[in-house]
Design a protein around this motif. Structure first.
Motif, PDB file in Angstrom:
ATOM      1  N   HIS A 131      27.416  68.304  24.058  1.00  0.00           N
ATOM      2  CA  HIS A 131      27.719  68.853  25.150  1.00  0.00           C
ATOM      3  C   HIS A 131      26.673  68.318  26.161  1.00  0.00           C
ATOM      4  N   SER A 133      24.924  69.366  28.455  1.00  0.00           N
ATOM      5  CA  SER A 133      23.706  70.483  28.572  1.00  0.00           C
ATOM      6  C   SER A 133      22.875  70.507  27.338  1.00  0.00           C
ATOM      7  N   ASP A 137      19.166  65.582  22.578  1.00  0.00           N
ATOM      8  CA  ASP A 137      20.345  64.655  22.881  1.00  0.00           C
ATOM      9  C   ASP A 137      20.066  63.204  22.499  1.00  0.00           C
TER      10      ASP A 137
END
Length: 323
Positions: A131, A133, A137
């Motif tokens: 995602h 958010s 990441d």
């Protein structure tokens, strides 16, 4: 002496002549292409693109027969038990030849004795996304977070015996990262739960996620090929962070053992011609699939055996059982 008596005296089967004639004239009717996946998926699309070109080159219809289930073994068994006459062929790959034989205790076919490889088709990497958010990441951040808080982070994938989830099992074994699989029926369902915020991560064949990535709804963390995918050149590969972690879904044509060599040669030549077609190349690459080169069959078979050994080790180490 009549020809039939002469050949009988030599111990030659009477049908040998006609059999060779049929091989020379192949195909004389519709060829059945058995695909282990449901219509509309990436592998089904590959089968249809190539079948259309084979039809153009060989002058007969190549019809797709979708037989999904049991990790590709239903389709593989169907072809293995078909007459070895060139009129049944399998879109084989990592599922039917490397994973299913290690995942299921008893398979009704042996991929190395009941099937013969005809042509190497190519490879497609997986893509790991999160995602937008999600804070962890990058591959480095994700591994660190998953090791610091074991079992906290979940990822969605299409099943325990599929290439994407096995990629994550290999990542866990190589790095010690503790990530939990949430199994879905398909990539779209897994991606939907990431978009809804229920699961932070998902992994699937690259073409299944590129639409959401291009729209900015999913953030790519990594692809799993040996080099960066042409459709996602800014996304790093897992192997850039974790040595030797290259995973692709690979595809081959396979036929029943005993299929005449002339039939296999003709099918291989037509496939190699199709894979050099600019429209086929563009279409495949648009879906993240890299068409193969003219890899010798001995090399293809050696690769398949290496993949069989590799995924057997991963499956046994993880204690993976069929769902």
């Amino acid at each position: 002496m009549k020809r039939r008596q002469f050949t009988a005296a030599l111990g030659v089967l009477p049908l040998a002549g006609p059999a060779f004639a049929q091989a020379d004239d192949w195909p004389q009717r519709t060829v059945r292409v058995v695909c282990p996946f449901t219509p509309g998926g990436s592998q089904d699309n590959i089968a249809r693109r190539l079948s259309s070109k084979l039809q153009d080159h060989l002058g007969q219809s190549f019809v797709i027969d979708n037989r999904s289930g049991a990790g590709g073994s239903i389709a593989a068994d169907n072809v293995a038990k078909s007459p070895p006459d060139g009129y049944s062929m399998l879109l084989g790959g990592i599922a039917s030849h490397a994973v299913a034989p290690n995942l299921y205790a008893k398979l009704p076919y042996n991929p190395f004795t009941d099937l013969e490889t005809v042509a190497w088709i190519g490879t497609q990497p997986n893509m790991l996304c999160c995602h937008p958010s999600f804070p962890h990441d990058t591959v480095t951040k994700l591994i660190a977070a998953a090791k610091a808080e074991p079992g906290k982070y979940q990822y969605g994938s299409s099943g325990v015996g599929a290439s994407p989830s096995l990629t994550m099992e290999l990542l866990k074994q190589k790095t010690g990262a503790d990530l939990t699989l949430i199994s879905y029926r398909g990539a779209s369902a897994a991606a939907a739960d990431v978009l809804a915020g229920h699961v932070p991560l998902c992994i699937a064949n690259i073409d299944s996620l590129m639409g959401q990535v291009s729209a900015g709804k999913l953030k790519p963390i990594a692809t799993t090929g040996a080099k960066r995918a042409m459709v996602a050149p800014d996304t790093p590969t897992l192997v850039e962070t974790v040595p030797d972690l290259v995973v692709t879904s690979w595809s081959i044509w396979a036929v029943p053992a005993g299929t005449p060599a002339k039939v296999k040669d003709k099918l291989r030549a037509a496939t190699e011609r199709a894979l050099q077609d600019s429209e086929v190349i563009a279409s495949m690459r648009q879906g993240g699939f890299e068409p193969g080169s003219n890899m010798p069959i001995l090399e293809v078979d050696a690769f398949i055996k290496a993949e069989h050994k590799r995924w057997g080790e991963v499956i046994r180490a993880a204690g993976i059982k069929p769902e």
